[in-house]
Scaffold this motif. Structure first.
Motif, mmCIF file in Angstrom:
data_model
loop_
_atom_site.group_PDB
_atom_site.id
_atom_site.type_symbol
_atom_site.label_atom_id
_atom_site.label_comp_id
_atom_site.label_asym_id
_atom_site.label_seq_id
_atom_site.Cartn_x
_atom_site.Cartn_y
_atom_site.Cartn_z
ATOM 1 N N ILE A 42 -9.208 15.706 9.268
ATOM 2 C CA ILE A 42 -8.126 15.076 8.503
ATOM 3 C C ILE A 42 -6.800 15.772 8.790
ATOM 4 C CG2 ILE A 42 -7.215 14.832 6.145
ATOM 5 C CD1 ILE A 42 -10.073 14.065 5.290
ATOM 6 N N ASN A 193 -12.929 11.516 1.256
ATOM 7 C CA ASN A 193 -13.377 11.193 2.609
ATOM 8 C C ASN A 193 -14.782 10.601 2.589
ATOM 9 O OD1 ASN A 193 -13.308 11.063 5.410
ATOM 10 N ND2 ASN A 193 -13.960 13.186 5.703
ATOM 11 N N LEU A 228 -10.592 7.856 2.942
ATOM 12 C CA LEU A 228 -11.006 7.512 4.298
ATOM 13 C C LEU A 228 -12.393 6.897 4.215
ATOM 14 C CD1 LEU A 228 -9.891 10.527 6.515
ATOM 15 C CD2 LEU A 228 -9.204 8.153 6.799
ATOM 16 N N ALA A 253 -10.557 3.444 9.580
ATOM 17 C CA ALA A 253 -10.226 4.843 9.304
ATOM 18 C C ALA A 253 -8.771 5.146 9.662
ATOM 19 C CB ALA A 253 -11.156 5.779 10.077
ATOM 20 N N ASP A 256 -6.530 3.638 7.082
ATOM 21 C CA ASP A 256 -6.573 4.489 5.887
ATOM 22 C C ASP A 256 -5.687 5.714 6.070
ATOM 23 O OD1 ASP A 256 -8.298 2.883 4.447
ATOM 24 O OD2 ASP A 256 -10.109 3.991 4.995
ATOM 25 N N MET A 257 -5.762 6.322 7.268
ATOM 26 C CA MET A 257 -4.986 7.531 7.531
ATOM 27 C C MET A 257 -3.490 7.239 7.507
ATOM 28 S SD MET A 257 -4.976 10.738 7.949
ATOM 29 C CE MET A 257 -6.694 11.137 8.279
#
Length: 292
Positions: A42, A193, A228, A253, A256-257
């Motif tokens: 991350i 996460n 995430l 993903a 989301d990030m």
């Protein structure tokens, strides 16, 4: 939507540089209560997204005992910050370019990194660190748990992000980290996460926040800045030693990030940095060593 987020981030970069001609680096520490929750992955991908949007970023590998960002980024390191503090090389010799706006500052696998305070060497280190004064962010990948050296980095950082996963042991350890860190920080961010969806992330966060309110009190502001989702592409990128935000920028993903980074920048844009604090990397490190 993502283009709008990117344009907003780039606009903020320009505004910050015009308003703050001096060192304006923000120090973001990313930590966890338990290992294996994806904290370093991350950290690297947050730094990557920030750099892609025009921010100048450094990743500081402060995971004392398990420095591994070089593995995640697939770069080779010969020396690290310990060698600089021992006077064996200059700071510029250890900094590794990752992309146009992102560099890695390699850490040391062991707590020796905080034991060196030779005045002459540190004065040189302090002078050399001016090369990093134009950074917008330093993302600090700390170790997991509530060890004393980890707390030093969390206390010195402007903001702290606690990462956890939907596992009872990880959640319990994340809360322990939150409780200890709340003694030196009045606000903390969280990232959930490997969750199934937004609902699962919200349910877990609400439970943690409820327990924190009951045991720590209203003085702690706890914010969920994102989640995430479980994504096989993330595991694949880890095995390949690549960043999933590069490999699959349109994946769930990665989306989301990007939301997490956008939320983080939005929050920080509205916070005033402490007056009178020297924001250079040298001063940041000096505060760490003086506390040790």
């Amino acid at each position: 939507m993502i283009n709008n987020q990117a344009n907003k981030l780039k606009a903020i970069v320009g505004e910050q540089r015009e308003a703050q001609p001096r060192a304006h680096t923000k120090y973001i520490a990313i930590t966890s209560g338990k290992g294996g929750v994806g904290k370093s992955t991350i950290s690297a991908n947050i730094a990557n997204i920030l750099s892609q949007n025009g921010f100048k970023v450094a990743l500081l590998d402060a995971d004392i005992g398990l420095a591994n960002l070089d593995v995640i980024l697939n770069v080779r390191i010969n020396k690290n910050i310990l060698h600089v503090l021992k006077g064996e090389c200059a700071l510029k010799d250890i900094i590794i370019p990752v992309n146009k706006n992102l560099v890695l500052i390699p850490g040391e696998s062991g707590d020796e990194i905080l034991k060196y305070s030779d005045q002459f060497i540190f004065e040189r280190f302090f002078d050399e660190s001016s090369m990093l004064d134009d950074l917008d962010f330093i993302i600090i990948d700390t170790g997991a748990g509530i060890g004393g050296h980890i707390q030093l980095f969390l206390e010195a950082a402007d903001e702290v992000i606690v990462v956890t996963v939907p596992d009872p042991a990880a959640i319990t350890d994340a809360y322990a980290t939150i409780k200890v860190t709340s003694k030196v920080k009045s606000s903390l961010f969280m990232i959930l996460n490997m969750v199934k969806n937004d609902k699962e992330a919200s349910l877990i966060f609400d439970k943690i926040k409820k327990v924190a309110r009951q045991n720590i009190g209203e003085q702690l502001e706890l914010n969920l800045i994102g989640k995430l989702s479980e994504d096989k592409l993330v595991a694949k990128s880890i095995k390949q030693r690549t960043l999933f935000t590069n490999d699959a920028p349109s994946s769930l993903a990665s989306m989301d990030m990007k939301k997490i980074v956008n939320h983080l920048v939005y929050k920080l844009e509205r916070k005033v940095l402490k007056d009178g604090v020297n924001r250079s990397f040298g001063s940041f490190f000096k505060r760490l060593i003086e506390q040790f």
